[in-house]
Design a protein around this motif. Structure first.
Motif, mmCIF file in Angstrom:
data_model
loop_
_atom_site.group_PDB
_atom_site.id
_atom_site.type_symbol
_atom_site.label_atom_id
_atom_site.label_comp_id
_atom_site.label_asym_id
_atom_site.label_seq_id
_atom_site.Cartn_x
_atom_site.Cartn_y
_atom_site.Cartn_z
ATOM 1 N N GLN A 227 0.939 -1.413 -0.113
ATOM 2 C CA GLN A 227 0.042 -0.125 -0.041
ATOM 3 C C GLN A 227 0.880 1.201 -0.159
ATOM 4 O O GLN A 227 1.696 1.404 0.951
ATOM 5 C CB GLN A 227 -1.083 0.126 1.171
ATOM 6 N N ILE A 228 0.812 2.093 -1.107
ATOM 7 C CA ILE A 228 1.683 3.184 -1.344
ATOM 8 C C ILE A 228 0.891 4.505 -1.265
ATOM 9 O O ILE A 228 -0.006 4.742 -1.996
ATOM 10 C CB ILE A 228 2.404 3.177 -2.645
ATOM 11 N N LEU A 229 1.644 5.428 -0.675
ATOM 12 C CA LEU A 229 1.354 7.015 -0.657
ATOM 13 C C LEU A 229 2.527 7.680 -1.203
ATOM 14 O O LEU A 229 3.452 7.556 -0.575
ATOM 15 C CB LEU A 229 0.657 7.468 0.506
ATOM 16 N N ASN A 230 2.200 8.271 -2.456
ATOM 17 C CA ASN A 230 3.225 9.285 -2.797
ATOM 18 C C ASN A 230 3.030 10.546 -2.628
ATOM 19 O O ASN A 230 1.941 10.946 -3.137
ATOM 20 C CB ASN A 230 3.551 8.968 -4.310
ATOM 21 N N ILE A 231 3.799 11.471 -2.176
ATOM 22 C CA ILE A 231 3.638 12.865 -1.912
ATOM 23 C C ILE A 231 5.010 13.465 -2.706
ATOM 24 O O ILE A 231 6.060 13.360 -2.323
ATOM 25 C CB ILE A 231 3.979 13.482 -0.426
ATOM 26 N N ASP A 232 4.543 14.324 -3.649
ATOM 27 C CA ASP A 232 5.640 14.971 -4.527
ATOM 28 C C ASP A 232 5.097 16.312 -4.950
ATOM 29 O O ASP A 232 3.696 16.551 -5.038
ATOM 30 C CB ASP A 232 5.913 14.030 -5.776
ATOM 31 N N LYS A 233 5.997 17.249 -5.230
ATOM 32 C CA LYS A 233 5.545 18.477 -5.727
ATOM 33 C C LYS A 233 5.052 18.287 -7.325
ATOM 34 O O LYS A 233 4.473 19.327 -7.687
ATOM 35 C CB LYS A 233 6.697 19.725 -5.519
ATOM 36 N N ASN A 234 5.572 17.384 -7.852
ATOM 37 C CA ASN A 234 5.105 17.224 -9.377
ATOM 38 C C ASN A 234 4.143 15.880 -9.255
ATOM 39 O O ASN A 234 4.451 15.024 -8.669
ATOM 40 C CB ASN A 234 6.630 16.787 -9.946
ATOM 41 N N PRO A 235 3.194 15.792 -10.385
ATOM 42 C CA PRO A 235 2.590 14.663 -10.512
ATOM 43 C C PRO A 235 3.403 13.360 -11.040
ATOM 44 O O PRO A 235 4.304 13.646 -11.469
ATOM 45 C CB PRO A 235 1.425 15.185 -11.840
ATOM 46 N N SER A 236 2.731 12.223 -10.643
ATOM 47 C CA SER A 236 3.482 11.184 -11.001
ATOM 48 C C SER A 236 3.219 10.710 -12.584
ATOM 49 O O SER A 236 1.873 10.875 -12.865
ATOM 50 C CB SER A 236 3.464 9.725 -10.099
ATOM 51 N N PRO A 237 4.002 10.408 -13.439
ATOM 52 C CA PRO A 237 3.725 10.014 -14.621
ATOM 53 C C PRO A 237 3.297 8.783 -14.852
ATOM 54 O O PRO A 237 2.322 8.441 -16.090
ATOM 55 C CB PRO A 237 5.277 10.127 -15.473
#
Length: 326
Positions: A24-34
């Motif tokens: 189960q993954i949560l990704n936080i980034d200033k850019n969208p994930s491709p």
């Protein structure tokens, strides 16, 4: 497990999320994930309120960083790499999250060191290396303040290469593949490298183990190539032959300074600079006995190199998502 990846929309993060398939993954980034938009939240580590975690998170993997050679103003290295790390740790504290994997860099050792191990004195030569070392110190203080139940892994990778990456290794591969390459210096300097598929496999292993305590690992895929050996390996896979000969180091550095001046006057960025010439000709060799004493990389260095060459030049894809780095 539920894993939060901070800065997972980039090169390493995208490979890591693929490696962690099934978790189960949560990704936080200033850019969208491709590739992984469905579980990506837009947020910047500079703003603590953007780091939206919850107490169901088991482990945080902190990848977010300013890492290019040409970041301006230079204060951004410290704002993001140090201040951003502090923000993440404070949010973790507020939720009782005690497991952290942090990607640092062998840049903390400086240039032309003699195969440093993890206990080698720190001597960073640029703002990136200095800020990464300061971030490590912040993490160590966080750990020491309340070590009970905490698991911290700091990974210090050497230059990471692989498919879709547009960094210094790709630029070198492209120059050689197009036969527009000219060696600077003798070519006997050794270059430690790391294939992205191996780096994320090691991070996955550390997440799974959640070994208590504070742990630091250099990550390098062995054996190290000299520049001449690297060129030979690329020539062999690409079935090409380059002209022999090289440019003296002093002349190469002079050319780098010329491009520095032009970049300053025109406010443009170039693929050649004095810093890049210096890094290219330096011995960047690091000891990785600790990591490989217990970890079996899924690919050899040559296999990683061949996979990259295959993807980028021999079977080039039309739907390219690219990641730009150093």
């Amino acid at each position: 497990m539920k894993i939060a990846i901070i800065g997972g929309s980039g090169f390493v993060g995208s490979f890591l999320i693929k490696e962690l398939e099934g978790e189960q993954i949560l990704n936080i980034d200033k850019n969208p994930s491709p590739f992984y938009q469905s579980f990506t939240t837009i947020g910047n580590v500079l703003n603590k309120k953007d780091i939206i975690l919850d107490d169901s998170i088991d482990t945080v993997v902190l990848l977010a960083a300013e890492h290019r050679d040409d970041i301006s103003p230079t204060s951004l290295y410290y704002d993001v790499n140090v201040g951003g790390t502090q923000n993440v740790l404070e949010v973790m504290d507020s939720l009782g999250i005690k497991n952290l994997v942090f990607t640092s860099s062998v840049a903390i050792y400086g240039l032309n060191k003699d195969n440093p191990t993890e206990v080698h004195p720190e001597d960073p030569f640029n703002h990136y290396g200095k800020s990464k070392w300061q971030a490590e110190q912040v993490i160590k203080e966080w750990f020491d303040s309340d070590p009970e139940g905490k698991s911290v892994t700091i990974v210090r990778p050497t230059v990471i290469f692989g498919e879709r990456n547009r960094g210094n290794v790709y630029n070198l591969l492209k120059q050689i593949a197009s036969k527009k390459f000219m060696l600077i210096g003798s070519g006997t300097n050794k270059k430690s490298m790391a294939y992205v598929g191996n780096v994320v496999a090691f991070i996955h292993e550390r997440i799974s183990q959640r070994e208590l305590g504070f742990h630091i690992f250099n990550y390098v895929d062995k054996p190290d190539f000299t520049m001449l050996e690297l060129i030979e390996a690329i020539e062999d896979r690409m079935n090409i032959t380059l002209p022999k000969g090289s440019v003296p180091y002093s002349l190469g550095m002079l050319g780098g300074y010329v491009f520095d001046l032009i970049a300053f006057l025109t406010r443009k960025k170039f693929s050649i600079s004095s810093v890049r010439v210096k890094k290219f000709c330096a011995t960047t060799q690091f000891d990785a006995e600790k990591v490989h004493s217990g970890f079996q990389a899924p690919y050899t260095l040559k296999e990683g190199l061949n996979r990259t060459l295959e993807h980028e030049f021999l079977q080039k894809k039309k739907d390219e998502v690219l990641f730009y780095s150093e």
